[in-house]
Design a protein around this motif. Structure first.
Motif, PDB file in Angstrom:
ATOM      1  N   ILE A  49       0.862  -1.191   0.000  1.00  0.00           N
ATOM      2  CA  ILE A  49       0.000   0.000   0.000  1.00  0.00           C
ATOM      3  C   ILE A  49       0.897   1.240   0.000  1.00  0.00           C
ATOM      4  CG2 ILE A  49      -1.885   1.192   1.201  1.00  0.00           C
ATOM      5  CD1 ILE A  49      -2.557  -1.735   0.301  1.00  0.00           C
ATOM      6  N   VAL A  51       2.391   5.026   0.410  1.00  0.00           N
ATOM      7  CA  VAL A  51       2.246   6.062   1.440  1.00  0.00           C
ATOM      8  C   VAL A  51       2.254   7.416   0.738  1.00  0.00           C
ATOM      9  CG1 VAL A  51       3.245   7.061   3.534  1.00  0.00           C
ATOM     10  CG2 VAL A  51       3.559   4.616   3.040  1.00  0.00           C
ATOM     11  N   ASP A  53       2.094  11.105   1.919  1.00  0.00           N
ATOM     12  CA  ASP A  53       1.960  11.937   3.123  1.00  0.00           C
ATOM     13  C   ASP A  53       1.967  13.429   2.850  1.00  0.00           C
ATOM     14  OD1 ASP A  53       4.640  11.801   2.599  1.00  0.00           O
ATOM     15  OD2 ASP A  53       5.097  10.538   4.351  1.00  0.00           O
ATOM     16  N   ASN A 192      -9.545   5.639   2.769  1.00  0.00           N
ATOM     17  CA  ASN A 192      -8.382   5.190   3.540  1.00  0.00           C
ATOM     18  C   ASN A 192      -7.316   4.587   2.628  1.00  0.00           C
ATOM     19  OD1 ASN A 192      -8.907   2.471   3.121  1.00  0.00           O
ATOM     20  ND2 ASN A 192      -9.890   2.165   5.109  1.00  0.00           N
ATOM     21  N   ARG A 193      -6.157   4.311   3.199  1.00  0.00           N
ATOM     22  CA  ARG A 193      -5.018   3.886   2.386  1.00  0.00           C
ATOM     23  C   ARG A 193      -5.301   2.591   1.629  1.00  0.00           C
ATOM     24  NH1 ARG A 193      -0.240   2.988   5.705  1.00  0.00           N
ATOM     25  NH2 ARG A 193       0.701   2.523   3.699  1.00  0.00           N
ATOM     26  N   TYR A 197      -6.278   5.923  -0.932  1.00  0.00           N
ATOM     27  CA  TYR A 197      -5.949   7.295  -0.516  1.00  0.00           C
ATOM     28  C   TYR A 197      -4.733   7.817  -1.268  1.00  0.00           C
ATOM     29  CZ  TYR A 197      -4.399  11.226   2.332  1.00  0.00           C
ATOM     30  OH  TYR A 197      -4.006  12.474   2.754  1.00  0.00           O
ATOM     31  N   TRP A 214      -5.014   4.810  -5.774  1.00  0.00           N
ATOM     32  CA  TRP A 214      -3.785   5.635  -5.669  1.00  0.00           C
ATOM     33  C   TRP A 214      -3.416   6.230  -7.016  1.00  0.00           C
ATOM     34  CZ3 TRP A 214      -3.144   0.203  -4.512  1.00  0.00           C
ATOM     35  CH2 TRP A 214      -3.524  -0.126  -3.210  1.00  0.00           C
TER      36      TRP A 214
END
Ligand code: MTE
Ligand code: MO
Length: 383
Positions: A49, A51, A53, A192-193, A197, A214
């Motif tokens: 998954i 990230v 940020d 959510n991820r 996300y 994504w």
């Protein structure tokens, strides 16, 4: 690949593969509500998954055969009108384990819960494309664009470490009625991820594989995406094709989902006392077709009765675009008296009168996709 930053998941999920993470809820949990709680929504991944940020710097670049290539930031997408669409996402591999029982197929095994029904919130892709100069309801750009490719941030081994990608026809992407979303919300909360996300595509009525998570870029192309998941996977082959004689180029990438249903209140084999038994499950079709009927048999398919159906609890479902969520599943319910060992079957009929095929053998294919055969469970009665 690095699986050190995987999100937390609900402990009641059945894990079908750990890395990449693939999991589905228990049958009973799946049909306990019309809207699938996010934590019980199946998770289908091909890599770690990602990230993301720095949301301020995150953008989707739109390029290819267009006059105005552009980087769209989250604020640009959120400035567009927001739509919420209730849509069922179903993996083409749903019910693969059962298909593999007749003859082994390749792929992650799934029981009947590789699907879920969520309220997706986001911008319409048709509005996003308008921002880069592609008018609504166009099927070809002046520069020859005919397909819209979605490229992800994630990395997967099938793409030799490159990103997951897929495409849909431009005619679908620019059609506001097709309800294709760039979604940043799921069930009223920030996506959510696990589910993509900060931004994912949701293509209602189409196999889950085209709803790219994504999102990193959108590419307008003259041809269908040449990625692995469009060309070497998610194609429906006849039962005669095996791994020695397969020619991937002979078949088209699958889009619309066929009519499907499954019983979720019972497991494959149930041992119980004679008496009343509750038969509950889901039915759903692709392409925005509603569910016309769900037939239940409690004698192995000799006789049938009709189940009651609903989307809103307590409100009888009507397969009418105005009165129902056209992209969403229907839950069904029936009750029966069982007093000897038997097979209980569910089969659904959609609004185009398409019916689920009787036998899994007839739709068997080496990749184990689209097992929409009649769903059967066995009941053994202890007197
Ligand atoms: N998008 C990316 N970037 N990577 C993936 O592995 N899997 C696809 C699709 N989008 C995938 C993806 C498949 S096969 C399915 S069925 C759905 O996402 C699953 O979505 P979910 O995990 O939100 O249920
Ligand atoms: Mo999938």
């Amino acid at each position: 690949s690095d699986y050190s930053e995987e999100p937390k998941r609900h402990p009641a999920l059945k894990i079908n593969a750990k890395e990449p993470f693939n999991a589905e809820p228990r049958r009973q949990d799946l049909v306990s509500s019309y809207i699938t709680p996010t934590e019980f929504f199946y998770k289908r991944n091909h890599g770690p998954i990602p990230v993301v940020d720095d949301i301020e710097r995150y953008c989707v670049s739109v390029n290819g055969l267009i006059n105005k290539p552009k980087d769209l930031f989250m604020k640009d997408i959120m400035n567009l009108p927001k739509y919420t669409v209730t849509a069922t996402l179903q993996c083409a591999g749903n019910r693969r384990t059962a298909m593999s029982k007749t003859r082994t197929v390749r792929g992650v095994g799934w029981d009947v819960s590789a699907l879920g029904n969520a309220i997706w919130g986001g911008a319409k892709l048709a509005d996003v494309l308008e921002l880069v100069g592609i008018p609504k309801l166009t099927s070809t750009t002046p520069t020859g664009g005919k397909h819209v490719e979605f490229v992800s941030i994630d990395k997967c081994k099938e793409e030799k470490g490159g990103p997951y990608k897929a495409s849909i026809p431009l005619s679908v992407a620019t059609n506001p009625e097709a309800d294709v979303l760039l979604a940043y919300e799921m069930n009223g909360e920030t996506l959510n991820r696990d589910h993509g996300y900060p931004l994912r595509v949701v293509v209602p009525g189409v196999i889950g594989a085209r709803s790219v998570k994504w999102l990193d870029s959108i590419n307008i192309d003259s041809q269908v995406c040449q990625g692995f998941f469009m060309q070497k996977d998610y194609k429906m082959f006849p039962p005669t094709v095996n791994w020695d004689n397969i020619d991937w180029s002979t078949r088209r990438p699958q889009n619309d989902f066929p009519v499907q249903s499954a019983i979720c209140s019972l497991e494959d084999v149930n041992v119980g006392r004679n008496g009343k038994i509750a038969i509950k499950g889901y039915a759903v079709s692709g392409g925005g077709r509603g569910i016309e009927r769900v037939d239940i048999s409690i004698d192995g398919g000799k006789t049938w009765m009709e189940a009651s159906r609903y989307q809103k609890p307590g409100v009888k479902y009507i397969s009418d675009e105005e009165k129902s969520d056209k992209w969403a599943w229907v839950l069904f319910e029936a009750e029966a008296d069982i007093n000897s060992d038997t097979e209980i079957i569910a089969k659904a009929v959609d609004t185009a009168a398409n019916v689920q095929p009787e036998k899994v053998e007839d739709v068997w294919n080496l990749r184990g996709i689209l097992n929409t055969s009649w769903h059967r469970v066995h009941v053994q009665v202890r007197h």
